[in-house]
Design a protein around this motif. Structure first.
Motif, PDB file in Angstrom:
ATOM      1  N   SER A 250       0.831  -1.210   0.000  1.00  0.00           N
ATOM      2  CA  SER A 250       0.000   0.000   0.000  1.00  0.00           C
ATOM      3  C   SER A 250       0.865   1.259   0.000  1.00  0.00           C
ATOM      4  O   SER A 250       0.370   2.351  -0.287  1.00  0.00           O
ATOM      5  N   LYS A 251       2.141   1.104   0.325  1.00  0.00           N
ATOM      6  CA  LYS A 251       3.071   2.229   0.316  1.00  0.00           C
ATOM      7  C   LYS A 251       3.492   2.530  -1.127  1.00  0.00           C
ATOM      8  O   LYS A 251       3.355   1.694  -2.019  1.00  0.00           O
ATOM      9  N   PRO A 252       4.032   3.745  -1.385  1.00  0.00           N
ATOM     10  CA  PRO A 252       4.495   4.073  -2.731  1.00  0.00           C
ATOM     11  C   PRO A 252       5.558   3.094  -3.225  1.00  0.00           C
ATOM     12  O   PRO A 252       6.340   2.559  -2.432  1.00  0.00           O
ATOM     13  N   SER A 253       5.575   2.864  -4.530  1.00  0.00           N
ATOM     14  CA  SER A 253       6.586   1.988  -5.121  1.00  0.00           C
ATOM     15  C   SER A 253       7.977   2.563  -4.881  1.00  0.00           C
ATOM     16  O   SER A 253       8.151   3.787  -4.851  1.00  0.00           O
ATOM     17  N   PRO A 254       8.985   1.690  -4.714  1.00  0.00           N
ATOM     18  CA  PRO A 254      10.347   2.200  -4.504  1.00  0.00           C
ATOM     19  C   PRO A 254      10.797   3.059  -5.676  1.00  0.00           C
ATOM     20  O   PRO A 254      10.485   2.755  -6.836  1.00  0.00           O
ATOM     21  N   LEU A 255      11.514   4.117  -5.369  1.00  0.00           N
ATOM     22  CA  LEU A 255      11.926   5.043  -6.419  1.00  0.00           C
ATOM     23  C   LEU A 255      13.268   5.675  -6.072  1.00  0.00           C
ATOM     24  O   LEU A 255      13.451   6.180  -4.969  1.00  0.00           O
ATOM     25  N   LYS A 256      14.187   5.628  -7.016  1.00  0.00           N
ATOM     26  CA  LYS A 256      15.452   6.347  -6.929  1.00  0.00           C
ATOM     27  C   LYS A 256      15.593   7.204  -8.180  1.00  0.00           C
ATOM     28  O   LYS A 256      15.097   6.843  -9.249  1.00  0.00           O
ATOM     29  N   ILE A 257      16.253   8.348  -8.054  1.00  0.00           N
ATOM     30  CA  ILE A 257      16.386   9.250  -9.199  1.00  0.00           C
ATOM     31  C   ILE A 257      17.823   9.760  -9.318  1.00  0.00           C
ATOM     32  O   ILE A 257      18.564   9.824  -8.332  1.00  0.00           O
ATOM     33  N   LYS A 258      18.187  10.126 -10.546  1.00  0.00           N
ATOM     34  CA  LYS A 258      19.499  10.690 -10.832  1.00  0.00           C
ATOM     35  C   LYS A 258      19.345  11.748 -11.918  1.00  0.00           C
ATOM     36  O   LYS A 258      18.717  11.493 -12.948  1.00  0.00           O
ATOM     37  N   GLU A 259      19.890  12.928 -11.707  1.00  0.00           N
ATOM     38  CA  GLU A 259      19.792  14.006 -12.691  1.00  0.00           C
ATOM     39  C   GLU A 259      21.023  14.011 -13.599  1.00  0.00           C
ATOM     40  O   GLU A 259      22.150  13.860 -13.133  1.00  0.00           O
ATOM     41  N   VAL A 260      20.761  14.176 -14.905  1.00  0.00           N
ATOM     42  CA  VAL A 260      21.838  14.220 -15.898  1.00  0.00           C
ATOM     43  C   VAL A 260      21.622  15.430 -16.801  1.00  0.00           C
ATOM     44  O   VAL A 260      20.524  15.618 -17.331  1.00  0.00           O
ATOM     45  N   ILE A 261      22.646  16.239 -16.953  1.00  0.00           N
ATOM     46  CA  ILE A 261      22.599  17.373 -17.889  1.00  0.00           C
ATOM     47  C   ILE A 261      23.443  17.021 -19.105  1.00  0.00           C
ATOM     48  O   ILE A 261      24.620  16.680 -18.976  1.00  0.00           O
ATOM     49  N   HIS A 262      22.824  17.096 -20.285  1.00  0.00           N
ATOM     50  CA  HIS A 262      23.542  16.747 -21.513  1.00  0.00           C
ATOM     51  C   HIS A 262      23.132  17.715 -22.618  1.00  0.00           C
ATOM     52  O   HIS A 262      21.946  17.873 -22.917  1.00  0.00           O
ATOM     53  N   ASN A 263      24.123  18.361 -23.205  1.00  0.00           N
ATOM     54  CA  ASN A 263      23.877  19.339 -24.283  1.00  0.00           C
ATOM     55  C   ASN A 263      22.816  20.365 -23.867  1.00  0.00           C
ATOM     56  O   ASN A 263      21.896  20.686 -24.630  1.00  0.00           O
ATOM     57  N   GLU A 264      22.945  20.861 -22.646  1.00  0.00           N
ATOM     58  CA  GLU A 264      22.072  21.880 -22.074  1.00  0.00           C
ATOM     59  C   GLU A 264      20.636  21.392 -21.876  1.00  0.00           C
ATOM     60  O   GLU A 264      19.739  22.192 -21.588  1.00  0.00           O
ATOM     61  N   SER A 265      20.421  20.103 -22.051  1.00  0.00           N
ATOM     62  CA  SER A 265      19.101  19.520 -21.792  1.00  0.00           C
ATOM     63  C   SER A 265      19.140  18.791 -20.456  1.00  0.00           C
ATOM     64  O   SER A 265      20.165  18.224 -20.067  1.00  0.00           O
ATOM     65  N   ARG A 266      18.008  18.788 -19.774  1.00  0.00           N
ATOM     66  CA  ARG A 266      17.926  18.212 -18.433  1.00  0.00           C
ATOM     67  C   ARG A 266      17.158  16.899 -18.478  1.00  0.00           C
ATOM     68  O   ARG A 266      16.030  16.830 -18.985  1.00  0.00           O
ATOM     69  N   TYR A 267      17.773  15.847 -17.946  1.00  0.00           N
ATOM     70  CA  TYR A 267      17.163  14.523 -17.913  1.00  0.00           C
ATOM     71  C   TYR A 267      17.116  14.026 -16.469  1.00  0.00           C
ATOM     72  O   TYR A 267      18.007  14.315 -15.668  1.00  0.00           O
ATOM     73  N   ILE A 268      16.073  13.246 -16.159  1.00  0.00           N
ATOM     74  CA  ILE A 268      15.942  12.609 -14.861  1.00  0.00           C
ATOM     75  C   ILE A 268      15.823  11.102 -15.108  1.00  0.00           C
ATOM     76  O   ILE A 268      14.866  10.651 -15.749  1.00  0.00           O
ATOM     77  N   VAL A 269      16.825  10.345 -14.634  1.00  0.00           N
ATOM     78  CA  VAL A 269      16.778   8.885 -14.746  1.00  0.00           C
ATOM     79  C   VAL A 269      16.106   8.345 -13.485  1.00  0.00           C
ATOM     80  O   VAL A 269      16.533   8.643 -12.367  1.00  0.00           O
ATOM     81  N   CYS A 270      15.052   7.564 -13.671  1.00  0.00           N
ATOM     82  CA  CYS A 270      14.286   7.018 -12.545  1.00  0.00           C
ATOM     83  C   CYS A 270      14.470   5.506 -12.485  1.00  0.00           C
ATOM     84  O   CYS A 270      14.514   4.833 -13.525  1.00  0.00           O
ATOM     85  N   LEU A 271      14.566   4.968 -11.276  1.00  0.00           N
ATOM     86  CA  LEU A 271      14.818   3.546 -11.087  1.00  0.00           C
ATOM     87  C   LEU A 271      13.904   2.980 -10.004  1.00  0.00           C
ATOM     88  O   LEU A 271      13.836   3.505  -8.893  1.00  0.00           O
ATOM     89  N   ASN A 272      13.209   1.912 -10.356  1.00  0.00           N
ATOM     90  CA  ASN A 272      12.427   1.120  -9.403  1.00  0.00           C
ATOM     91  C   ASN A 272      13.120  -0.232  -9.305  1.00  0.00           C
ATOM     92  O   ASN A 272      13.038  -1.056 -10.224  1.00  0.00           O
ATOM     93  N   GLU A 273      13.844  -0.469  -8.204  1.00  0.00           N
ATOM     94  CA  GLU A 273      14.650  -1.685  -8.093  1.00  0.00           C
ATOM     95  C   GLU A 273      13.790  -2.944  -8.009  1.00  0.00           C
ATOM     96  O   GLU A 273      14.209  -4.017  -8.453  1.00  0.00           O
ATOM     97  N   ARG A 274      12.600  -2.826  -7.452  1.00  0.00           N
ATOM     98  CA  ARG A 274      11.689  -3.979  -7.421  1.00  0.00           C
ATOM     99  C   ARG A 274      11.306  -4.371  -8.849  1.00  0.00           C
ATOM    100  O   ARG A 274      11.305  -5.551  -9.208  1.00  0.00           O
ATOM    101  N   GLN A 275      10.981  -3.375  -9.666  1.00  0.00           N
ATOM    102  CA  GLN A 275      10.638  -3.637 -11.061  1.00  0.00           C
ATOM    103  C   GLN A 275      11.853  -4.142 -11.830  1.00  0.00           C
ATOM    104  O   GLN A 275      11.724  -4.981 -12.727  1.00  0.00           O
ATOM    105  N   ALA A 276      13.041  -3.635 -11.476  1.00  0.00           N
ATOM    106  CA  ALA A 276      14.272  -4.085 -12.136  1.00  0.00           C
ATOM    107  C   ALA A 276      14.480  -5.584 -11.935  1.00  0.00           C
ATOM    108  O   ALA A 276      14.861  -6.308 -12.870  1.00  0.00           O
ATOM    109  N   ARG A 277      14.241  -6.067 -10.715  1.00  0.00           N
ATOM    110  CA  ARG A 277      14.381  -7.499 -10.457  1.00  0.00           C
ATOM    111  C   ARG A 277      13.356  -8.304 -11.238  1.00  0.00           C
ATOM    112  O   ARG A 277      13.660  -9.392 -11.747  1.00  0.00           O
ATOM    113  N   LYS A 278      12.155  -7.765 -11.337  1.00  0.00           N
ATOM    114  CA  LYS A 278      11.113  -8.462 -12.105  1.00  0.00           C
ATOM    115  C   LYS A 278      11.485  -8.518 -13.584  1.00  0.00           C
ATOM    116  O   LYS A 278      11.321  -9.548 -14.240  1.00  0.00           O
ATOM    117  N   ASP A 279      11.967  -7.388 -14.134  1.00  0.00           N
ATOM    118  CA  ASP A 279      12.377  -7.363 -15.545  1.00  0.00           C
ATOM    119  C   ASP A 279      13.469  -8.375 -15.805  1.00  0.00           C
ATOM    120  O   ASP A 279      13.458  -9.082 -16.827  1.00  0.00           O
TER     121      ASP A 279
END
Length: 463
Positions: A250-279
């Motif tokens: 019932s709690k929120p899904s696990p979530l980790k984030i990492k910010e990456v700046i590339h060619n003046e564009s801003r990206y956010i990489v998101c990771l759900n480790e529970r989903q990663a194990r399932k994949d």
């Protein structure tokens, strides 16, 4: 009784009455629309089915309605009032209704800081009108049929703002900019942030959003965009934990984030480790099955897309491609966002996750309200038919909100079952007529209480 109260609170009834000023219909158009929307909520099906369904329900004002009245009500909703050109199609009465409803509920929308947008396709039985009916990419897996594309816009609170409609051959990347421009023009909104899925974007779309100084949070195509695949996902850096992994689902899904700046564009990489194990586990299961299938020869694998992803085929032989397996593992449990906002990375990721509410909306429209397939042949009737599903969705979300405010949360099927179980039976004894209400079971009583409607008395004299 429940949805009549919500119908009134949402101002839909008054909006329809206003649009009907000066129109001389010989039947009650507002009641015909309400009947169609109520039918769409409770059981759905065609207008012909709705005409039969109403015989079992006491819905004031609908007693004299016939099937052709329902058809004409659909025509009224989809009736053209201006011509905006072939690309957008004409403005219709349903557009006026959306704008008037927005003005009525402006306090609920606040300043509409965020809007969530997604599209789906709805197929036709037949040609599907002269404007809407075309063949295109079918999300219903029916490429053999003509279809239309429908877009839904939701506000921060998950309340539907409007629905847009395009011909069936309109691609997703061509829908966002018209929606942005129309939101500004139709609702008088100066600035807002649009949140949309990866299928909505292209470099041209992003350039046009930038030119309009429009804030955005957009998903990216990790596997298809070389820059994201080669640069963003491989960039070194530590993830920041937003939500920890928890055994309580019932709690929120696990979530980790990492910010990456590339060619003046801003990206956010998101990771759900529970989903990663399932994949990873799902992929390993495919590989194990693939090893068994390889013994039968390469021809046994040709028709399986899941297998082909990990195969290296050479003339009459096939073998597992370990490089492809390693390449695919980089995507496990991840999604990548791009944004031009000043929001901190955690807020960007969480706002994008709210877009999944829009996907649930489409599941509601398609599965619960059963919009598809559409049998109407004229554009006006088609637009009215789909818009009735939108109105049903508005009422459904208003009910959810009323229940949440009273600290209640029930499954939709549970709500429908318990409401349907409430019956009124009329009996006559010694020349007197009585209306007897059946026992209020399950969640029914709490629904009446949440919406602010009094239950009918257990027994009531009618004469």
């Amino acid at each position: 009784m429940i949805f009549q109260r919500l119908w009134e609170k949402s101002d839909i009834q008054d909006v329809i009455s206003h649009l009907l000023t000066g129109r001389k219909f010989e039947f009650d158009v507002e009641r015909a629309i309400f009947l169609t929307v109520l039918h769409r909520l409770m059981t759905s099906g065609s207008d012909r089915h709705c005409d039969r369904w109403k015989r079992d329900y006491l819905i004031p004002g609908t007693e004299d309605l016939e099937l052709h009245h329902l058809y004409r009500a659909m025509t009224f909703l989809g009736e053209s009032i201006t011509d905006e050109g072939a690309a957008l199609g004409p403005r219709r009465n349903k557009d006026l209704m959306e704008e008037m409803m927005f003005q009525h509920n402006k306090d609920l929308f606040s300043e509409l800081d965020l809007v969530f947008f997604d599209t789906t396709s709805i197929y036709f039985e037949g040609q599907g009108g002269t404007f809407f009916g075309n063949r295109g990419f079918s999300k219903d897996h029916r490429p053999d049929l003509h279809q239309m594309v429908v877009g839904a816009v939701l506000d921060d609170n998950g309340r539907p703002v409007c629905c847009e409609m395009w011909p069936g051959n309109t691609t997703d990347v061509k829908t966002m900019i018209p929606v942005v421009d129309r939101l500004r023009d139709r609702f008088g909104i100066g600035q807002f942030c649009i949140v949309a899925d990866r299928g909505m974007i292209s470099s041209d779309t992003i350039s046009k959003l930038e030119a309009r100084q429009m804030p955005y949070i957009l998903g990216t195509r990790m596997r298809r965009v070389k820059e994201v695949k080669a640069e963003i996902l491989t960039r070194a850096g530590r993830y920041k934990e937003v939500y920890p992994e928890n055994a309580d689902r019932s709690k929120p899904s696990p979530l980790k984030i990492k910010e990456v700046i590339h060619n003046e564009s801003r990206y956010i990489v998101c990771l759900n480790e529970r989903q990663a194990r399932k994949d990873a586990a799902d992929r390993q299961a495919i590989i194990e099955s693939l090893k068994k299938q390889l013994k039968k020869g390469p021809k046994a694998l040709v028709g399986n897309k899941g297998y082909r992803k990990y195969l290296k085929v050479q003339k009459d032989s096939a073998q597992i491609d370990t490089a492809k397996i390693g390449d695919e593992s980089r995507f496990d449990g991840k999604w990548v966002l791009t944004t031009n906002t000043n929001l901190i990375p955690e807020q960007v990721a969480l706002k994008y996750k709210e877009l999944w509410r829009v996907e649930r909306v489409f599941r509601d429209v398609k599965s619960l309200l059963d919009t598809r397939p559409v049998y109407h042949q004229k554009d006006e009737n088609i637009a009215g038919h789909v818009f009735c599903s939108f109105l049903a969705l508005v009422l459904r979300k208003d009910l959810d909100r009323s229940l949440a405010e009273s600290k209640n949360q029930f499954e939709w099927n549970e709500i429908k079952q318990d409401l349907k179980a409430l019956k009124r039976v009329e009996i006559e004894e010694d020349g007197q007529r009585f209306a007897i209400r059946s026992e209020c079971k399950g969640v029914c009583g709490k629904i009446f209480q949440s919406v602010g409607v009094a239950l009918p008395p257990t027994i009531k004299a009618l004469n």
